[in-house]
Design a protein around this motif. Structure first.
Motif, PDB file in Angstrom:
ATOM      1  N   ALA A 160       1.155  -0.941  -0.081  1.00  0.00           N
ATOM      2  CA  ALA A 160       0.079  -0.086   0.406  1.00  0.00           C
ATOM      3  C   ALA A 160       0.733   0.910  -0.306  1.00  0.00           C
ATOM      4  O   ALA A 160       0.365   2.107  -0.464  1.00  0.00           O
ATOM      5  CB  ALA A 160      -0.463  -0.270   1.153  1.00  0.00           C
ATOM      6  N   ASP A 161       1.845   1.006   0.622  1.00  0.00           N
ATOM      7  CA  ASP A 161       2.566   2.268   0.748  1.00  0.00           C
ATOM      8  C   ASP A 161       3.548   2.814  -0.617  1.00  0.00           C
ATOM      9  O   ASP A 161       4.051   3.774  -1.375  1.00  0.00           O
ATOM     10  CB  ASP A 161       4.032   2.345   1.284  1.00  0.00           C
ATOM     11  N   VAL A 162       3.793   1.575  -1.729  1.00  0.00           N
ATOM     12  CA  VAL A 162       4.345   1.200  -2.782  1.00  0.00           C
ATOM     13  C   VAL A 162       3.482   2.478  -4.078  1.00  0.00           C
ATOM     14  O   VAL A 162       3.672   3.298  -4.529  1.00  0.00           O
ATOM     15  CB  VAL A 162       4.950   0.782  -3.379  1.00  0.00           C
ATOM     16  N   ILE A 163       1.788   1.559  -3.929  1.00  0.00           N
ATOM     17  CA  ILE A 163       0.419   2.159  -4.584  1.00  0.00           C
ATOM     18  C   ILE A 163       0.387   4.109  -4.186  1.00  0.00           C
ATOM     19  O   ILE A 163       0.352   4.756  -5.226  1.00  0.00           O
ATOM     20  CB  ILE A 163      -0.316   1.961  -4.267  1.00  0.00           C
ATOM     21  N   SER A 164       0.590   4.037  -3.028  1.00  0.00           N
ATOM     22  CA  SER A 164       0.852   5.639  -2.514  1.00  0.00           C
ATOM     23  C   SER A 164       1.751   6.386  -3.138  1.00  0.00           C
ATOM     24  O   SER A 164       1.250   7.605  -3.541  1.00  0.00           O
ATOM     25  CB  SER A 164       0.122   5.913  -0.945  1.00  0.00           C
ATOM     26  N   PHE A 165       2.610   6.039  -2.877  1.00  0.00           N
ATOM     27  CA  PHE A 165       3.589   7.079  -3.574  1.00  0.00           C
ATOM     28  C   PHE A 165       3.797   6.489  -5.276  1.00  0.00           C
ATOM     29  O   PHE A 165       4.035   7.827  -6.006  1.00  0.00           O
ATOM     30  CB  PHE A 165       4.726   5.960  -3.355  1.00  0.00           C
ATOM     31  N   MET A 166       3.630   5.696  -6.230  1.00  0.00           N
ATOM     32  CA  MET A 166       3.147   6.004  -7.185  1.00  0.00           C
ATOM     33  C   MET A 166       2.131   7.123  -7.671  1.00  0.00           C
ATOM     34  O   MET A 166       1.823   7.558  -8.547  1.00  0.00           O
ATOM     35  CB  MET A 166       2.901   4.638  -7.054  1.00  0.00           C
ATOM     36  N   ASP A 167       1.106   6.987  -6.693  1.00  0.00           N
ATOM     37  CA  ASP A 167      -0.155   7.631  -7.076  1.00  0.00           C
ATOM     38  C   ASP A 167       0.464   9.123  -6.774  1.00  0.00           C
ATOM     39  O   ASP A 167      -0.622   9.695  -7.040  1.00  0.00           O
ATOM     40  CB  ASP A 167      -1.346   7.321  -6.317  1.00  0.00           C
ATOM     41  N   GLY A 168       1.708   9.246  -5.671  1.00  0.00           N
ATOM     42  CA  GLY A 168       1.730  10.703  -5.186  1.00  0.00           C
ATOM     43  C   GLY A 168       0.931  11.223  -4.228  1.00  0.00           C
ATOM     44  O   GLY A 168       0.787  12.426  -4.496  1.00  0.00           O
ATOM     45  N   LYS A 169       0.587  10.253  -3.545  1.00  0.00           N
ATOM     46  CA  LYS A 169      -0.506  10.896  -2.490  1.00  0.00           C
ATOM     47  C   LYS A 169       0.572  11.039  -1.161  1.00  0.00           C
ATOM     48  O   LYS A 169       0.329  11.204  -0.518  1.00  0.00           O
ATOM     49  CB  LYS A 169      -1.290  10.191  -1.759  1.00  0.00           C
ATOM     50  N   THR A 170       1.226  10.260  -0.830  1.00  0.00           N
ATOM     51  CA  THR A 170       2.239   9.884  -0.181  1.00  0.00           C
ATOM     52  C   THR A 170       3.764  10.231  -0.786  1.00  0.00           C
ATOM     53  O   THR A 170       4.232   9.825  -1.810  1.00  0.00           O
ATOM     54  CB  THR A 170       2.463   8.993   1.042  1.00  0.00           C
ATOM     55  N   ILE A 171       5.126   9.986   0.803  1.00  0.00           N
ATOM     56  CA  ILE A 171       6.512  10.900   0.106  1.00  0.00           C
ATOM     57  C   ILE A 171       6.822   9.604   0.834  1.00  0.00           C
ATOM     58  O   ILE A 171       6.704   9.382   2.101  1.00  0.00           O
ATOM     59  CB  ILE A 171       7.057  11.997   0.291  1.00  0.00           C
ATOM     60  N   LEU A 172       7.530   8.797   0.350  1.00  0.00           N
ATOM     61  CA  LEU A 172       8.308   7.861   1.146  1.00  0.00           C
ATOM     62  C   LEU A 172       9.558   8.470   1.686  1.00  0.00           C
ATOM     63  O   LEU A 172      10.648   9.918   1.170  1.00  0.00           O
ATOM     64  CB  LEU A 172       8.858   6.468   0.364  1.00  0.00           C
ATOM     65  N   GLU A 173      10.057   7.615   2.938  1.00  0.00           N
ATOM     66  CA  GLU A 173      10.648   7.961   3.403  1.00  0.00           C
ATOM     67  C   GLU A 173      12.157   7.249   2.697  1.00  0.00           C
ATOM     68  O   GLU A 173      12.921   6.605   3.154  1.00  0.00           O
ATOM     69  CB  GLU A 173      11.383   7.803   5.354  1.00  0.00           C
ATOM     70  N   GLU A 174      13.136   8.234   2.440  1.00  0.00           N
ATOM     71  CA  GLU A 174      14.304   7.644   1.884  1.00  0.00           C
ATOM     72  C   GLU A 174      15.280   7.039   2.936  1.00  0.00           C
ATOM     73  O   GLU A 174      15.615   8.304   3.944  1.00  0.00           O
ATOM     74  CB  GLU A 174      14.709   8.887   0.814  1.00  0.00           C
ATOM     75  N   THR A 175      16.020   6.838   2.736  1.00  0.00           N
ATOM     76  CA  THR A 175      16.597   5.897   3.238  1.00  0.00           C
ATOM     77  C   THR A 175      18.566   6.699   3.477  1.00  0.00           C
ATOM     78  O   THR A 175      18.830   6.183   1.980  1.00  0.00           O
ATOM     79  CB  THR A 175      17.144   4.440   3.584  1.00  0.00           C
ATOM     80  N   HIS A 176      19.183   6.899   4.375  1.00  0.00           N
ATOM     81  CA  HIS A 176      20.693   7.669   4.022  1.00  0.00           C
ATOM     82  C   HIS A 176      21.590   6.505   4.543  1.00  0.00           C
ATOM     83  O   HIS A 176      21.372   6.731   6.334  1.00  0.00           O
ATOM     84  CB  HIS A 176      20.735   9.184   4.322  1.00  0.00           C
TER      85      HIS A 176
END
Length: 512
Positions: A160-176
């Motif tokens: 569900a997190d990936v779907i929301s990210f692809m649809d522009g609804k959420t921003i995933l936290e980048e790992t550094h």
């Protein structure tokens, strides 16, 4: 509608980008082509349940999935997430603009959770080289992949997190992860130390020589004399891994699935100690789906074979070629993969089945001829490839009762590093040789010069011990290492004499 996503397949310690093409048309049934294995063929049920758990629907139409290039066999369950994203995109349930920017990997659970994969580090390296903006993969693998700098890494826990990210609804936290900071923070973080071992100064000296030149070692002694304890502390006196070695070692452990979720980079030299019941495939690598064996997992570290004669003869003999070439080639009908295997071998053994042959206090109960038969379980060609044969004697009470008198690992390691620096300068024009033990025969003749008296010493030792040509070269290599530890430009007679004494098992009288 046709939609493409991108995944990856690992071969050896390298990866190949795989294009996942999905087309949804009128009709029924689900087809997957492109040489998938059983785990991929079974993905339909996992994908359907995960999509439904995320609140989307599985298309009730004809779905064709192609994994390109179609002539390379695909294995494992890491393609689930990429296939699911392509199905949602092809059925009009997902915006497809971002799909071409990311490599997408992960095994799906029925509830939409994303399980860890193998080989995240080599996959991320290849993805960056192929021009992808970033990679989306399980959260447990995120720190491992984030070692690749200048590259977006997103660790996700649910589809569900990936779907929301692809649809522009959420921003995933980048790992550094800063690889240099990570590397320096944990370097030489060993739990044990050389100072834990009481007495055994002569054995410690021999292991220091082995560490300084990268030489293979066999320890021969009765039970309880400290062979295992000494062997386990050998990595603590080896020079620290450099960043290149650390990355290469991490790639191997990543492919084998041996990295924990909290680890991103291996910063200490590996120490592998397989049980004597190990098979030859488990030791050198292989299988239907080739995986690294113990010798590759020990790359840039130490492989410890405790009670070496108890290993099957076939298992020991398969190590002969990797010991010389520092790599292992696994050949199958459809592919050939190379795994690096540049390791230090340290083996231990009892001198006889009962363990008390040559013991200063206890009597050996083995019948005549049994000792020689026991030693013959290790072949002459394999023994020739072991540079130092060290007799370990029991520690007496006076040495055991002393505390705080032994050198710690850091002090010994400083001397080893200085010796290795001399070798690095010597081999600066040869990228394949890093220490004395790796010298080829031609280099030994060019570098290891001895005086006329030294030649006479070697000649008498060869005749008395019946040494082979390979053992002769091993003595010269060890002599060169001893000279490096003494900061000597030339191999002196005392260096040769010390190296010769480390050929215990070559003596005809050793086993009676």
């Amino acid at each position: 509608m046709l939609v493409k996503t991108y995944a990856s397949s690992v071969y050896g310690i390298e990866s190949i980008t795989v294009t996942v093409e999905v087309k949804v048309t009128s009709g029924t049934k689900y087809y997957i082509v492109g040489l998938p294995d059983s785990a991929i063929k079974e993905s339909l049920q996992r994908i359907e349940s995960a999509i439904q758990s995320a609140g989307s629907r599985m298309p009730r139409q004809k779905i064709v999935v192609n994994l390109a290039p179609a002539d390379i066999r695909k294995e494992g369950s890491a393609y689930d997430l990429a296939i699911a994203m392509a199905i949602l995109g092809a059925s009009g349930q997902l915006q497809t603009e971002k799909l071409n920017d990311f490599l997408i990997l992960g095994e799906l659970s029925l509830d939409g959770g994303i399980q860890p994969i193998k080989g995240a580090l080599p996959i991320a390296i290849q993805a960056k080289q192929d021009g992808f903006k970033g990679i989306i993969l399980p959260k447990d693998n995120a720190r491992e992949a984030a070692i690749v700098s200048g590259f977006q890494v997103y660790g996700v826990e649910n589809i569900a997190d990936v779907i929301s990210f692809m649809d522009g609804k959420t921003i995933l936290e980048e790992t550094h992860v800063d690889p240099r900071t990570e590397f320096q923070r944990n370097i030489n973080n060993y739990e044990s130390d050389f100072s834990d071992v009481s007495g055994q100064s002569n054995i410690k000296r021999a292991l220091e020589i082995a560490a300084a030149g990268g030489h293979n070692v066999i320890l021969i002694g009765p039970p309880g004399s400290g062979k295992t304890m000494l062997a386990k502390r050998l990595p603590t006196i080896l020079p620290p891994l450099n960043l290149h070695e650390s990355l290469e070692t991490t790639k191997i452990h990543s492919v084998a699935g041996r990295l924990a979720a909290t680890e991103s980079l291996m910063t200490v030299r590996p120490f592998r100690a397989p049980h004597h019941t190990i098979s030859d495939v488990a030791l050198v690598g292989g299988g239907a789906n080739p995986q690294p064996g113990e010798i590759s997992l020990a790359h840039h570290g130490v492989l410890f074979l405790d009670e070496m004669p108890e290993f099957k003869r076939s298992v020991l003999e398969v190590m002969r070629q990797p010991l010389e070439e520092r790599k292992i080639t696994i050949s199958r009908a459809r592919l050939t993969v190379d795994y690096p295997a540049s390791f230090m071998l340290i083996a231990s053994m009892n001198p006889c089945p009962c363990g008390y042959y040559n013991h200063p206090e206890k009597d050996c109960i083995c019948s005549p001829g049994v000792v020689q038969k026991y030693l013959s379980k290790i072949s002459g060609p394999l023994l020739d490839r072991i540079d130092l044969h060290i007799e370990v004697t029991p520690v007496d009470f006076n040495e055991l009762s002393l505390s705080g008198q032994s050198e710690n690992s850091a002090t010994v390691r400083d001397r080893v590093i200085k010796a290795r620096e001399k070798q690095s300068g010597r081999f600066i024009t040869n990228q394949e040789v890093h220490c004395n033990a790796q010298m080829e025969d031609r280099m030994v003749r060019e570098i290891c010069h001895v005086s006329a008296s030294g030649q006479q010493l070697l000649k008498s030792a060869m005749e008395r011990l019946g040494l082979s040509a390979r053992a002769y070269n091993r003595i010269l290599k060890v002599s060169r290492t001893i000279a490096d530890l003494d900061a000597s430009e030339h191999i002196e007679n005392e260096h040769l004499a010390e190296a010769i004494q480390y050929r215990s098992l070559d003596r005809e009288s050793w086993a009676g």
